[in-house]
Design a protein around this motif. Structure first.
Motif, PDB file in Angstrom:
ATOM      1  N   MET A   1       0.844  -1.199   0.000  1.00 18.88           N
ATOM      2  CA  MET A   1       0.000   0.000   0.000  1.00 18.88           C
ATOM      3  C   MET A   1       0.876   1.246   0.000  1.00 18.88           C
ATOM      4  SD  MET A   1      -3.186   0.954  -0.033  1.00 18.88           S
ATOM      5  CE  MET A   1      -4.135   2.447   0.209  1.00 18.88           C
ATOM      6  N   PRO A   2       0.604   2.220  -0.869  1.00 21.96           N
ATOM      7  CA  PRO A   2       1.405   3.450  -0.917  1.00 21.96           C
ATOM      8  C   PRO A   2       1.377   4.213   0.407  1.00 21.96           C
ATOM      9  CG  PRO A   2      -0.005   3.273  -2.840  1.00 21.96           C
ATOM     10  CD  PRO A   2      -0.440   2.205  -1.895  1.00 21.96           C
ATOM     11  N   ASP A   3       2.393   5.011   0.639  1.00 22.95           N
ATOM     12  CA  ASP A   3       2.474   5.834   1.835  1.00 22.95           C
ATOM     13  C   ASP A   3       1.283   6.793   1.898  1.00 22.95           C
ATOM     14  OD1 ASP A   3       4.548   6.885   4.046  1.00 22.95           O
ATOM     15  OD2 ASP A   3       3.572   8.602   3.089  1.00 22.95           O
ATOM     16  N   SER A   4       0.703   6.930   3.086  1.00 19.59           N
ATOM     17  CA  SER A   4      -0.473   7.782   3.248  1.00 19.59           C
ATOM     18  C   SER A   4      -0.169   9.242   2.933  1.00 19.59           C
ATOM     19  CB  SER A   4      -1.024   7.656   4.672  1.00 19.59           C
ATOM     20  OG  SER A   4      -0.032   8.020   5.626  1.00 19.59           O
ATOM     21  N   GLY A   5       1.075   9.667   3.217  1.00 21.82           N
ATOM     22  CA  GLY A   5       1.461  11.044   2.905  1.00 21.82           C
ATOM     23  C   GLY A   5       1.433  11.320   1.415  1.00 21.82           C
ATOM     24  N   LEU A   6       1.880  10.350   0.615  1.00 23.48           N
ATOM     25  CA  LEU A   6       1.850  10.496  -0.841  1.00 23.48           C
ATOM     26  C   LEU A   6       0.415  10.533  -1.352  1.00 23.48           C
ATOM     27  CD1 LEU A   6       4.631   8.306  -2.509  1.00 23.48           C
ATOM     28  CD2 LEU A   6       4.156  10.734  -2.868  1.00 23.48           C
ATOM     29  N   LEU A   7      -0.423   9.657  -0.806  1.00 25.40           N
ATOM     30  CA  LEU A   7      -1.827   9.634  -1.224  1.00 25.40           C
ATOM     31  C   LEU A   7      -2.501  10.956  -0.886  1.00 25.40           C
ATOM     32  CD1 LEU A   7      -2.877   6.024  -0.147  1.00 25.40           C
ATOM     33  CD2 LEU A   7      -2.454   6.850  -2.467  1.00 25.40           C
ATOM     34  N   TYR A   8      -2.205  11.495   0.285  1.00 26.52           N
ATOM     35  CA  TYR A   8      -2.796  12.765   0.693  1.00 26.52           C
ATOM     36  C   TYR A   8      -2.326  13.889  -0.222  1.00 26.52           C
ATOM     37  CZ  TYR A   8      -4.044  16.819   3.536  1.00 26.52           C
ATOM     38  OH  TYR A   8      -4.569  18.016   3.975  1.00 26.52           O
ATOM     39  N   LYS A   9      -1.035  13.875  -0.564  1.00 26.62           N
ATOM     40  CA  LYS A   9      -0.499  14.896  -1.462  1.00 26.62           C
ATOM     41  C   LYS A   9      -1.182  14.834  -2.822  1.00 26.62           C
ATOM     42  CE  LYS A   9       2.574  15.834  -4.938  1.00 26.62           C
ATOM     43  NZ  LYS A   9       2.592  15.234  -6.289  1.00 26.62           N
ATOM     44  N   GLU A  10      -1.396  13.627  -3.341  1.00 28.09           N
ATOM     45  CA  GLU A  10      -2.076  13.460  -4.627  1.00 28.09           C
ATOM     46  C   GLU A  10      -3.523  13.930  -4.530  1.00 28.09           C
ATOM     47  OE1 GLU A  10      -1.129  12.435  -7.763  1.00 28.09           O
ATOM     48  OE2 GLU A  10       0.872  12.724  -6.938  1.00 28.09           O
ATOM     49  N   TRP A  11      -4.172  13.633  -3.415  1.00 32.30           N
ATOM     50  CA  TRP A  11      -5.554  14.058  -3.230  1.00 32.30           C
ATOM     51  C   TRP A  11      -5.667  15.576  -3.227  1.00 32.30           C
ATOM     52  CZ3 TRP A  11     -10.522  12.834  -3.320  1.00 32.30           C
ATOM     53  CH2 TRP A  11     -11.437  13.672  -2.666  1.00 32.30           C
ATOM     54  N   LYS A  12      -4.823  16.229  -2.440  1.00 34.88           N
ATOM     55  CA  LYS A  12      -4.884  17.684  -2.338  1.00 34.88           C
ATOM     56  C   LYS A  12      -4.553  18.347  -3.670  1.00 34.88           C
ATOM     57  CE  LYS A  12      -5.391  19.943   0.827  1.00 34.88           C
ATOM     58  NZ  LYS A  12      -6.598  20.602   1.377  1.00 34.88           N
ATOM     59  N   GLN A  13      -3.604  17.804  -4.391  1.00 37.16           N
ATOM     60  CA  GLN A  13      -3.157  18.403  -5.637  1.00 37.16           C
ATOM     61  C   GLN A  13      -4.180  18.266  -6.748  1.00 37.16           C
ATOM     62  OE1 GLN A  13       1.094  17.982  -6.579  1.00 37.16           O
ATOM     63  NE2 GLN A  13       0.465  17.273  -8.603  1.00 37.16           N
ATOM     64  N   ASN A  14      -4.959  17.187  -6.724  1.00 37.59           N
ATOM     65  CA  ASN A  14      -5.933  16.923  -7.795  1.00 37.59           C
ATOM     66  C   ASN A  14      -7.349  16.862  -7.248  1.00 37.59           C
ATOM     67  OD1 ASN A  14      -3.948  16.151 -10.119  1.00 37.59           O
ATOM     68  ND2 ASN A  14      -3.279  14.898  -8.398  1.00 37.59           N
ATOM     69  N   LYS A  15      -7.597  17.601  -6.170  1.00 37.94           N
ATOM     70  CA  LYS A  15      -8.855  17.483  -5.441  1.00 37.94           C
ATOM     71  C   LYS A  15     -10.063  17.787  -6.310  1.00 37.94           C
ATOM     72  CE  LYS A  15     -11.022  18.942  -1.106  1.00 37.94           C
ATOM     73  NZ  LYS A  15     -10.854  19.781   0.114  1.00 37.94           N
ATOM     74  N   VAL A  16     -10.011  18.850  -7.094  1.00 41.35           N
ATOM     75  CA  VAL A  16     -11.165  19.238  -7.910  1.00 41.35           C
ATOM     76  C   VAL A  16     -11.515  18.144  -8.911  1.00 41.35           C
ATOM     77  CG1 VAL A  16     -12.047  20.885  -9.593  1.00 41.35           C
ATOM     78  CG2 VAL A  16     -10.715  21.702  -7.639  1.00 41.35           C
ATOM     79  N   ALA A  17     -10.510  17.672  -9.659  1.00 41.42           N
ATOM     80  CA  ALA A  17     -10.753  16.627 -10.654  1.00 41.42           C
ATOM     81  C   ALA A  17     -11.248  15.354  -9.995  1.00 41.42           C
ATOM     82  CB  ALA A  17      -9.475  16.346 -11.449  1.00 41.42           C
ATOM     83  N   LEU A  18     -10.706  15.008  -8.831  1.00 42.03           N
ATOM     84  CA  LEU A  18     -11.102  13.783  -8.141  1.00 42.03           C
ATOM     85  C   LEU A  18     -12.530  13.863  -7.621  1.00 42.03           C
ATOM     86  CD1 LEU A  18      -7.786  13.053  -6.194  1.00 42.03           C
ATOM     87  CD2 LEU A  18      -8.723  11.716  -8.086  1.00 42.03           C
ATOM     88  N   VAL A  19     -12.902  14.996  -7.028  1.00 44.53           N
ATOM     89  CA  VAL A  19     -14.256  15.155  -6.488  1.00 44.53           C
ATOM     90  C   VAL A  19     -15.288  15.095  -7.613  1.00 44.53           C
ATOM     91  CG1 VAL A  19     -15.852  16.765  -5.381  1.00 44.53           C
ATOM     92  CG2 VAL A  19     -13.570  16.420  -4.416  1.00 44.53           C
ATOM     93  N   ILE A  20     -15.005  15.792  -8.725  1.00 44.67           N
ATOM     94  CA  ILE A  20     -15.939  15.767  -9.865  1.00 44.67           C
ATOM     95  C   ILE A  20     -16.073  14.348 -10.399  1.00 44.67           C
ATOM     96  CG2 ILE A  20     -16.300  16.545 -12.236  1.00 44.67           C
ATOM     97  CD1 ILE A  20     -14.960  19.181 -11.469  1.00 44.67           C
ATOM     98  N   THR A  21     -14.946  13.644 -10.496  1.00 45.47           N
ATOM     99  CA  THR A  21     -14.959  12.267 -10.994  1.00 45.47           C
ATOM    100  C   THR A  21     -15.791  11.368 -10.096  1.00 45.47           C
ATOM    101  OG1 THR A  21     -12.760  12.544 -11.974  1.00 45.47           O
ATOM    102  CG2 THR A  21     -13.515  10.293 -11.598  1.00 45.47           C
ATOM    103  N   ILE A  22     -15.614  11.496  -8.785  1.00 43.69           N
ATOM    104  CA  ILE A  22     -16.380  10.683  -7.835  1.00 43.69           C
ATOM    105  C   ILE A  22     -17.879  10.924  -8.004  1.00 43.69           C
ATOM    106  CG2 ILE A  22     -16.896  10.354  -5.384  1.00 43.69           C
ATOM    107  CD1 ILE A  22     -13.926  10.940  -4.831  1.00 43.69           C
ATOM    108  N   LEU A  23     -18.273  12.191  -8.078  1.00 43.91           N
ATOM    109  CA  LEU A  23     -19.695  12.523  -8.207  1.00 43.91           C
ATOM    110  C   LEU A  23     -20.281  11.987  -9.509  1.00 43.91           C
ATOM    111  CD1 LEU A  23     -19.722  16.191  -6.838  1.00 43.91           C
ATOM    112  CD2 LEU A  23     -20.534  14.124  -5.688  1.00 43.91           C
ATOM    113  N   VAL A  24     -19.530  12.151 -10.594  1.00 46.94           N
ATOM    114  CA  VAL A  24     -20.010  11.668 -11.896  1.00 46.94           C
ATOM    115  C   VAL A  24     -20.171  10.154 -11.888  1.00 46.94           C
ATOM    116  CG1 VAL A  24     -19.399  11.399 -14.328  1.00 46.94           C
ATOM    117  CG2 VAL A  24     -19.107  13.612 -13.218  1.00 46.94           C
TER     118      VAL A  24
END
Length: 326
Positions: A1-24
């Motif tokens: 499993m990837p490091d949680s810090g890396l996952l958090y960094k990816e989430w914060k950096q691409n938050k808008v695209a990820l949230v829209i993708t989840i909703l769609v």
């Protein structure tokens, strides 16, 4: 499993695209069913304006919201690699105390989770909605809903691999788009030109072709007709997803980022790809020249035009550094 810090960094950096993708992904499938139900209700309330009986049919061969889910796999991959490079954030990512392999895995795992989990939730919600609304028939619902998860992952993996090989967003998208039709470019186009040169029919073009061959073309999955065939054919895009992941991982780990802004990160690819582009231009424009004029002279003129156009496109795309990175 990837490091949680890396996952958090990816989430914060691409938050808008990820949230829209989840909703769609969560809402797209249920909304498709609701849209079909509203059409049915429109038939019931205004029956005099409709031809034939009113039937509540959930048909996934017709246009649905989920038929374009693969686009969001493309959006995520571009956001995680191409746009990150364009914004100048890639050097910061690589400076973090993680290996390049850990970074790519974190990106891929997060992107994959955002594709698979929300779509599965949307599928479960759709099943519950079907139990509530009780349609007369549900055509290809399960095959298409679950198959689109694989297709979306294929698109995501393909564009991630393209991003790991290239130095800017345009290159990432162009390489990915080319790969989707690569079997046609490598097999069908040369065979068509061979027919023109020989003045006859090349038998293997017109002979029986196994049904599964079309599934080697990633572009096949852009339209929903693939769902009419056996669901076992979805093993092919699943395998291609793994192959593209491996290509992307190796490219991300092995290739340096110093050619940032250029088409390919690996310089030795420049010349062979340019030659291939010129050859494809020659064959493609030669065929169109022959088809337009029905003469060999038109074929020769088309080949000449294709050579020039192929050279110019490949030169300015591959050898000119993106000014945003100067």
């Amino acid at each position: 499993m990837p490091d949680s810090g890396l996952l958090y960094k990816e989430w914060k950096q691409n938050k808008v695209a990820l949230v829209i993708t989840i909703l769609v992904f969560i809402l797209g499938n249920p909304l498709s069913i609701l849209n079909m139900y509203l059409i049915y209700q429109g038939c019931v309330t205004g029956k005099e304006n409709w031809v034939g009986p009113c039937v509540f049919s959930v048909d996934y061969l017709n246009s649905t919201f989920i038929s374009v889910f693969w686009i969001w796999g493309v959006v995520l991959a571009v956001s995680q690699l191409g746009i990150e490079r364009s914004k100048g954030l890639f050097d910061f990512t690589l400076s973090l105390p993680y290996t390049r392999g850990q970074i790519f895995i974190a990106k891929f795992v997060l992107g994959g989770m955002m594709i698979v989990v929300p779509q599965f939730i949307g599928y479960v919600l759709s099943v519950l909605l079907l139990l509530l609304l009780k349609p007369d028939q549900a055509v290809y619902f399960h095959n298409y809903s679950l198959g689109m998860i694989i297709v979306s992952m294929l698109a995501y993996s393909l564009v991630m691999a393209g991003g790991a090989l290239t130095g800017n967003t345009f290159a990432q998208l162009l390489v990915s788009a080319t790969v989707t039709i690569l079997p046609f470019l490598l097999m069908t186009l040369p065979a068509i030109n061979l027919e023109i040169l020989l003045g006859g029919t090349v038998e293997f073009i017109h002979g029986p072709v196994p049904e599964w061959v079309q599934y080697l073309f990633p572009v096949t999955y852009v339209v929903p007709n693939w769902v009419e065939d056996s669901p076992y054919y979805l093993v092919i895009p699943a395998i291609m997803t793994i192959i593209f992941y491996i290509i992307g991982y190796i490219s991300f780990v092995k290739l340096s980022n110093e050619r940032n802004g250029y088409f390919f990160l690996w310089k030795p690819l420049d010349r062979p790809v340019q030659v291939i582009v010129i050859i494809i231009g020659i064959m493609g424009f030669g065929y169109f020249g022959f088809a337009a004029t029905e003469s060999f002279a038109g074929y020769i003129f088309g080949m000449a035009a294709g050579a020039v156009i192929g050279f110019l496109i490949s030169y300015f795309a591959i050898y000119k550094k993106n000014k945003k990175h100067l």
